[in-house]
Write a protein that holds these residues in place. Structure first.
Motif, mmCIF file in Angstrom:
data_model
loop_
_atom_site.group_PDB
_atom_site.id
_atom_site.type_symbol
_atom_site.label_atom_id
_atom_site.label_comp_id
_atom_site.label_asym_id
_atom_site.label_seq_id
_atom_site.Cartn_x
_atom_site.Cartn_y
_atom_site.Cartn_z
ATOM 1 N N GLN A 176 -0.229 10.913 5.370
ATOM 2 C CA GLN A 176 1.153 10.184 5.554
ATOM 3 C C GLN A 176 0.955 8.705 5.025
ATOM 4 O O GLN A 176 2.063 8.170 4.426
ATOM 5 C CB GLN A 176 1.783 10.555 6.591
ATOM 6 C CG GLN A 176 2.277 11.953 7.146
ATOM 7 C CD GLN A 176 2.562 12.170 8.503
ATOM 8 O OE1 GLN A 176 3.617 13.118 8.842
ATOM 9 N NE2 GLN A 176 2.307 11.405 9.653
ATOM 10 N N THR A 177 -0.030 8.051 5.327
ATOM 11 C CA THR A 177 0.152 6.783 5.170
ATOM 12 C C THR A 177 -0.086 6.245 3.743
ATOM 13 O O THR A 177 0.052 5.259 3.280
ATOM 14 C CB THR A 177 -0.998 6.136 6.037
ATOM 15 O OG1 THR A 177 -2.242 6.778 5.890
ATOM 16 C CG2 THR A 177 -0.616 6.094 7.538
ATOM 17 N N HIS A 178 -0.811 7.352 3.055
ATOM 18 C CA HIS A 178 -1.038 7.248 1.701
ATOM 19 C C HIS A 178 0.081 7.426 0.902
ATOM 20 O O HIS A 178 0.692 6.589 0.188
ATOM 21 C CB HIS A 178 -2.225 8.330 1.206
ATOM 22 C CG HIS A 178 -2.269 8.247 -0.175
ATOM 23 N ND1 HIS A 178 -2.836 9.514 -0.835
ATOM 24 C CD2 HIS A 178 -2.121 7.335 -1.282
ATOM 25 C CE1 HIS A 178 -2.702 9.142 -2.289
ATOM 26 N NE2 HIS A 178 -2.305 7.824 -2.491
ATOM 27 N N LEU A 179 1.030 8.442 1.318
ATOM 28 C CA LEU A 179 2.171 8.789 0.345
ATOM 29 C C LEU A 179 3.202 7.912 0.859
ATOM 30 O O LEU A 179 4.090 7.629 -0.165
ATOM 31 C CB LEU A 179 2.475 10.226 0.999
ATOM 32 C CG LEU A 179 1.440 11.442 0.550
ATOM 33 C CD1 LEU A 179 1.901 12.711 1.104
ATOM 34 C CD2 LEU A 179 1.485 11.565 -1.049
ATOM 35 N N ALA A 180 3.186 7.336 2.097
ATOM 36 C CA ALA A 180 4.457 6.198 2.285
ATOM 37 C C ALA A 180 3.890 4.942 1.476
ATOM 38 O O ALA A 180 5.015 4.392 1.046
ATOM 39 C CB ALA A 180 4.172 5.720 3.842
ATOM 40 N N ALA A 181 2.824 4.665 1.363
ATOM 41 C CA ALA A 181 2.534 3.583 0.483
ATOM 42 C C ALA A 181 2.766 3.848 -1.227
ATOM 43 O O ALA A 181 3.465 2.934 -1.886
ATOM 44 C CB ALA A 181 0.781 3.186 0.316
ATOM 45 N N GLU A 182 2.538 5.072 -1.467
ATOM 46 C CA GLU A 182 3.066 5.534 -2.871
ATOM 47 C C GLU A 182 4.670 5.661 -3.067
ATOM 48 O O GLU A 182 5.136 5.192 -4.210
ATOM 49 C CB GLU A 182 2.383 6.836 -3.194
ATOM 50 C CG GLU A 182 0.861 6.621 -3.523
ATOM 51 C CD GLU A 182 0.476 5.966 -4.520
ATOM 52 O OE1 GLU A 182 1.377 6.029 -5.558
ATOM 53 O OE2 GLU A 182 -0.733 5.642 -4.761
ATOM 54 N N ASN A 183 5.175 5.936 -1.986
ATOM 55 C CA ASN A 183 6.350 6.103 -2.228
ATOM 56 C C ASN A 183 7.114 4.440 -2.229
ATOM 57 O O ASN A 183 8.247 4.480 -3.287
ATOM 58 C CB ASN A 183 7.173 6.603 -0.853
ATOM 59 C CG ASN A 183 7.642 8.178 -1.143
ATOM 60 O OD1 ASN A 183 7.609 8.710 -2.321
ATOM 61 N ND2 ASN A 183 7.937 8.985 -0.232
ATOM 62 N N PHE A 184 6.432 3.582 -1.537
ATOM 63 C CA PHE A 184 7.157 2.289 -1.613
ATOM 64 C C PHE A 184 6.641 1.820 -2.926
ATOM 65 O O PHE A 184 7.525 1.123 -3.593
ATOM 66 C CB PHE A 184 6.420 1.534 -0.174
ATOM 67 C CG PHE A 184 6.244 -0.048 -0.718
ATOM 68 C CD1 PHE A 184 7.503 -0.605 -0.729
ATOM 69 C CD2 PHE A 184 5.208 -0.876 -0.650
ATOM 70 C CE1 PHE A 184 7.419 -2.004 -0.916
ATOM 71 C CE2 PHE A 184 5.316 -2.099 -1.000
ATOM 72 C CZ PHE A 184 6.494 -2.820 -0.748
ATOM 73 N N SER A 185 5.512 1.906 -3.501
ATOM 74 C CA SER A 185 5.214 1.142 -4.818
ATOM 75 C C SER A 185 6.277 1.948 -5.787
ATOM 76 O O SER A 185 6.685 1.229 -6.695
ATOM 77 C CB SER A 185 3.919 1.844 -5.086
ATOM 78 O OG SER A 185 2.724 1.288 -4.370
ATOM 79 N N TYR A 186 6.394 3.233 -5.822
ATOM 80 C CA TYR A 186 7.289 3.737 -6.817
ATOM 81 C C TYR A 186 8.728 3.350 -6.641
ATOM 82 O O TYR A 186 9.394 2.850 -7.862
ATOM 83 C CB TYR A 186 7.405 5.247 -6.417
ATOM 84 C CG TYR A 186 8.375 6.033 -7.499
ATOM 85 C CD1 TYR A 186 7.801 6.113 -8.756
ATOM 86 C CD2 TYR A 186 9.407 6.695 -7.032
ATOM 87 C CE1 TYR A 186 8.721 7.068 -9.734
ATOM 88 C CE2 TYR A 186 10.445 7.250 -7.835
ATOM 89 C CZ TYR A 186 9.873 7.474 -9.236
ATOM 90 O OH TYR A 186 10.730 8.153 -10.226
ATOM 91 N N ALA A 187 9.493 3.243 -5.413
ATOM 92 C CA ALA A 187 10.833 2.530 -4.936
ATOM 93 C C ALA A 187 10.749 1.091 -5.662
ATOM 94 O O ALA A 187 11.639 0.460 -6.309
ATOM 95 C CB ALA A 187 10.990 2.714 -3.738
ATOM 96 N N ALA A 188 9.648 0.310 -5.423
ATOM 97 C CA ALA A 188 9.430 -1.202 -5.869
ATOM 98 C C ALA A 188 9.238 -1.378 -7.349
ATOM 99 O O ALA A 188 9.290 -2.423 -7.555
ATOM 100 C CB ALA A 188 8.749 -1.937 -4.985
#
Length: 322
Positions: free
Chosen positions: A163-175
Motif C-alpha cells: 500500500q505504501t508503494h502504490l500510494a507513492a506511485e499514485n501521488f507521482s502519477y497525479a503530480a
C-alpha cells in the motif's frame, strides 16, 4: 416418500450439527495471526490491538507472528498453505490481495482461491512525509523540486506492491513527477531510514508515522484522504493541491481456503463486536483509522472491486515485480 424425505432431512441435520458444534467451540487452542511485514508498521499495530481483545474474548492465546518479505507474499503464502481450520489467520494489507496478483509475474499461491475473506478490520489514509532536512516545506514545493530534479527524490516503502508503494506511485502519477523507489521489508524500516536521511520521502500509513510526525522527527506535507485527518488538523489533504486525489489503505483478516463457514462467521462476528465497541473505535481513532467490520461477503466484493481498479493503474504505470 415421506419416510425418504425424513431420512434425507435427518442426514442433512446430522451433517450440520458437527460444523455448528465446531464453530461454537472455536477456538479450543491458540490462534496465530500472521502479519506479513516487520513489526512496528500499521498492519502490525492493527493486528496486535485486535489480537489482545480476541484473546480476552476467546480465553485462548492469540499470537501475532511477523513474516516479512516479498511485498507481503511470504506471510500470505504461509497462511494460504496452512490448514483450513481458522487457527492461522492473515492480517492482510489491501495491496497483498488486490495489487500483488497484477504486479508479480509469479506467485506461489492464488489470493483469490487460497485465501478467504473474514472481515475488513480498519481503514485509514497514508501520509506524504519527508525528512525535516528536505527543503520543501509543503506539497507544492515538493512537486516543484521533484519536477526540476527528476529521480533525485528517493522514496521508501514497505516493499514492492505494498500500500505504501502504490500510494507513492499514485501521488507521482497525479503530480506528474518521477521519483526513485527504495523498497524495504516493512514500513517501520522505511520510516527509520527516512528519519536518518537515507531517503527523502515516504508515504507510510498514518498509524505508523503519527508519533514521529508529532515529535518533529518527520515533516508531514499532506494526508491522502479526501479531507484532513483529525489527528493532524494542520496538515492539508493532498487533494487541496492535487484535486481529486485520494488513496486509502486497509487491513483485513483472511483465512486459508477450506476453513468452515461457521468458523469464519464466528471470527467475523467476534471481531466485529470488538471493532465497533467505543473503546476499540477510540484506539483506532488515535491511530488515524476507522473500524470497518464488514461481513465476509461484503469484504469479498470490496476486494474484487479494488483489484479491478489496481489492475488498471498497474498496467498504466507499468509496475512489475520479480
Amino acid at each position: 416418500m415421506m419416510q425418504t424425505l425424513k431420512r434425507l432431512a435427518a442426514v442433512a441435520l446430522a451433517a450440520a450439527v458437527p460444523s455448528l458444534a465446531v464453530a461454537q467451540a472455536f477456538p479450543t487452542k491458540p490462534v496465530k495471526i500472521v502479519v506479513p511485514f516487520a513489526a512496528g508498521g500499521a498492519t502490525d499495530v492493527v493486528a496486535r490491538l485486535l489480537a489482545q481483545k480476541l484473546q480476552e474474548a476467546w480465553g485462548q492465546p492469540v499470537v501475532v507472528e511477523n513474516k516479512a518479505g516479498a511485498g507481503g507474499n511470504i506471510g500470505a503464502d504461509l497462511v494460504a498453505k496452512s490448514p483450513g481450520d481458522g487457527y492461522t489467520l492473515l492480517m492482510a494489507s489491501g495491496s497483498i490481495v488486490t495489487a500483488n496478483p497484477h504486479m508479480y509475474k509469479t506467485l506461489t499461491y492464488d489470493p483469490a482461491k487460497d485465501l478467504v475473506p473474514v472481515t475488513n478490520v480498519a481503514s485509514g489514509p497514508q501520509v506524504i512525509a519527508v525528512n525535516p532536512a528536505v527543503p520543501a516545506k509543503d506539497l507544492k514545493e515538493l512537486v516543484a523540486m521533484a519536477k526540476a530534479n527528476p529521480k533525485t527524490v528517493n522514496y521508501g516503502s514497505a516493499g514492492i506492491g505494498t500500500q505504501t508503494h502504490l500510494a507513492a506511485e499514485n501521488f507521482s502519477y497525479a503530480a506528474g513527477i518521477d521519483m526513485t523507489h527504495v523498497p524495504y521489508k516493512g514500513e517501520s524500516a522505511a520510516i527509520t531510514d527516512l528519519m536518518g536521511g537515507q531517503i527523502q520521502l515516504a508515504t507510510p500509513n498514518l498509524a505508523a508515522a503519527l508519533n514521529q510526525i508529532k515529535e518533529g522527527k518527520l515533516r508531514a506535507l499532506a494526508v491522502t484522504s479526501k479531507e484532513r485527518s483529525p489527528q493532524l488538523p494542520d496538515v492539508p489533504a493532498a487533494s487541496e493541491v492535487l484535486p481529486g486525489f485520494e488513496n486509502a489503505g486497509w487491513f483485513g483478516l483472511m483465512a486459508a481456503a477450506g476453513t468452515p463457514k461457521d468458523v469464519i462467521d464466528k471470527i467475523q462476528k467476534d471481531s466485529a463486536k470488538i471493532l465497533l465497541s467505543p473503546e476499540f473505535r477510540e484506539k483506532l481513532t488515535q491511530q488515524g483509522m476507522v473500524p470497518v467490520a464488514n461481513t465476509p461477503a461484503d469484504f469479498a466484493v470490496a476486494i474484487r472491486e479494488e483489484s479491478a481498479r489496481w489492475a488498471k493503474v498497474i498496467k498504466e504505470r507499468g509496475l512489475t515485480a520479480n
